[in-house]
Design a protein around this motif. Structure first.
Motif, short mmCIF file in Angstrom:
data_model
loop_
_atom_site.label_atom_id
_atom_site.label_comp_id
_atom_site.label_asym_id
_atom_site.label_seq_id
_atom_site.Cartn_x
_atom_site.Cartn_y
_atom_site.Cartn_z
N ASN A 198 10.79 14.55 58.92
CA ASN A 198 9.49 15.22 58.89
C ASN A 198 8.85 15.29 57.51
O ASN A 198 7.84 15.96 57.35
CB ASN A 198 9.62 16.64 59.46
CG ASN A 198 10.05 16.61 60.90
OD1 ASN A 198 9.49 15.90 61.71
ND2 ASN A 198 11.07 17.38 61.23
N SER A 199 9.44 14.66 56.51
CA SER A 199 8.92 14.71 55.15
C SER A 199 8.85 13.30 54.57
O SER A 199 9.53 12.40 55.02
CB SER A 199 9.81 15.57 54.26
OG SER A 199 9.97 16.86 54.79
N GLU A 200 8.06 13.19 53.53
CA GLU A 200 7.93 11.90 52.83
C GLU A 200 8.81 11.90 51.59
O GLU A 200 8.72 12.82 50.76
CB GLU A 200 6.47 11.68 52.42
CG GLU A 200 6.23 10.41 51.66
CD GLU A 200 4.79 10.28 51.17
OE1 GLU A 200 4.57 9.42 50.30
OE2 GLU A 200 3.92 11.03 51.62
N TYR A 201 9.64 10.90 51.45
CA TYR A 201 10.49 10.78 50.26
C TYR A 201 9.65 10.17 49.15
O TYR A 201 9.11 9.07 49.28
CB TYR A 201 11.69 9.89 50.57
CG TYR A 201 12.58 9.66 49.36
CD1 TYR A 201 13.41 10.67 48.88
CD2 TYR A 201 12.58 8.44 48.70
CE1 TYR A 201 14.21 10.48 47.79
CE2 TYR A 201 13.39 8.23 47.60
CZ TYR A 201 14.20 9.24 47.15
OH TYR A 201 15.00 9.04 46.05
N VAL A 202 9.50 10.90 48.03
CA VAL A 202 8.70 10.41 46.91
C VAL A 202 9.56 10.07 45.69
O VAL A 202 9.02 9.72 44.65
CB VAL A 202 7.59 11.43 46.53
CG1 VAL A 202 6.57 11.55 47.65
CG2 VAL A 202 8.17 12.78 46.17
N GLY A 203 10.87 10.19 45.83
CA GLY A 203 11.79 9.80 44.78
C GLY A 203 11.57 10.54 43.48
O GLY A 203 11.37 11.75 43.46
N ASP A 204 11.56 9.79 42.36
CA ASP A 204 11.42 10.42 41.05
C ASP A 204 9.98 10.82 40.74
O ASP A 204 9.70 11.36 39.67
CB ASP A 204 11.99 9.52 39.96
CG ASP A 204 11.28 8.17 39.87
OD1 ASP A 204 10.38 7.90 40.68
OD2 ASP A 204 11.66 7.38 38.98
N LYS A 205 9.07 10.60 41.67
CA LYS A 205 7.67 11.03 41.50
C LYS A 205 7.46 12.44 42.06
O LYS A 205 6.33 12.90 42.17
CB LYS A 205 6.74 10.04 42.21
CG LYS A 205 6.80 8.64 41.64
CD LYS A 205 5.86 7.71 42.40
CE LYS A 205 5.97 6.32 41.86
NZ LYS A 205 6.88 5.48 42.58
N PHE A 206 8.55 13.13 42.43
CA PHE A 206 8.45 14.43 43.08
C PHE A 206 7.66 15.44 42.24
O PHE A 206 6.76 16.11 42.75
CB PHE A 206 9.84 15.00 43.39
CG PHE A 206 9.78 16.37 43.99
CD1 PHE A 206 9.48 16.53 45.33
CD2 PHE A 206 9.99 17.50 43.22
CE1 PHE A 206 9.39 17.79 45.89
CE2 PHE A 206 9.92 18.75 43.76
CZ PHE A 206 9.61 18.90 45.11
N VAL A 207 7.97 15.56 40.96
CA VAL A 207 7.31 16.55 40.10
C VAL A 207 5.81 16.29 40.05
O VAL A 207 5.00 17.21 40.24
CB VAL A 207 7.93 16.55 38.69
CG1 VAL A 207 7.15 17.45 37.74
CG2 VAL A 207 9.40 16.96 38.75
N ARG A 208 5.44 15.04 39.84
CA ARG A 208 4.02 14.69 39.75
C ARG A 208 3.30 14.97 41.07
O ARG A 208 2.21 15.54 41.10
CB ARG A 208 3.89 13.21 39.36
CG ARG A 208 2.44 12.78 39.19
CD ARG A 208 2.31 11.36 38.72
NE ARG A 208 3.09 10.47 39.59
CZ ARG A 208 3.51 9.29 39.24
NH1 ARG A 208 3.28 8.83 38.03
NH2 ARG A 208 4.19 8.53 40.08
#
Length: 154
Positions: A98-108
């Motif tokens: 149910n979520s999108e994996y954004v990897g190391d871009k999570f903080v941004r």
């Protein structure tokens, strides 16, 4: 191929196959051997009994014991061993579904959504401890997950 019984620092126990003992050592040194339940990379070999196969010409031993008296085969490697592990496994499955994996871009991405520069959606990813603390101090609603996301390879 060699099968090892492994255990992580959280005392989760699981089995895994490796091409050789040297392959296990190299993968462990590279941080690529992780707990199949929590993702912890602090993994050690657990004590295990060797499995010795009889020769191909040996006749199977006859047993008088009923099948229910025989030891049951171990659970599949991917099955959680306890109720808590099952709950964590289900939580991970739901978050990944149910979520999108954004990897190391999570903080941004989290900061952009908080500031209104990106559409709000459920995301998960990875952040350094200092970055996660800064998000919390800035009022960005985040929470640590009790597992590591699976490594995406392609």
């Amino acid at each position: 191929m060699i099968q090892y019984s492994l255990k992580c620092a959280q005392d989760h126990r699981f089995d895994s196959w490796f091409q050789s003992a040297e392959a296990f050592d190299k993968l462990k040194a590279a941080g690529m051997v992780t707990c199949s339940i929590c993702g912890c990379s602090d993994v050690q070999k657990a004590i295990m009994a060797p499995r010795v196969r009889p020769s191909r010409t040996a006749q199977p031993a006859q047993s008088d014991a009923a099948p229910e008296d025989q030891p049951q085969p171990p659970a599949r490697l991917s099955e959680p061993a306890s109720v808590a592990e099952q709950a964590l496994s289900e939580l991970k499955r739901e978050i990944e579904k149910n979520s999108e994996y954004v990897g190391d871009k999570f903080v941004r991405e989290a900061r952009a959504m908080h500031e209104g520069d990106a559409p709000e959606r459920a995301i998960y990813g990875e952040a350094k401890l200092e970055e996660a603390k800064q998000l919390i101090e800035d009022g960005v609603p985040v929470t640590p997950l009790p597992f590591r996301p699976g490594r995406k390879t392609n």
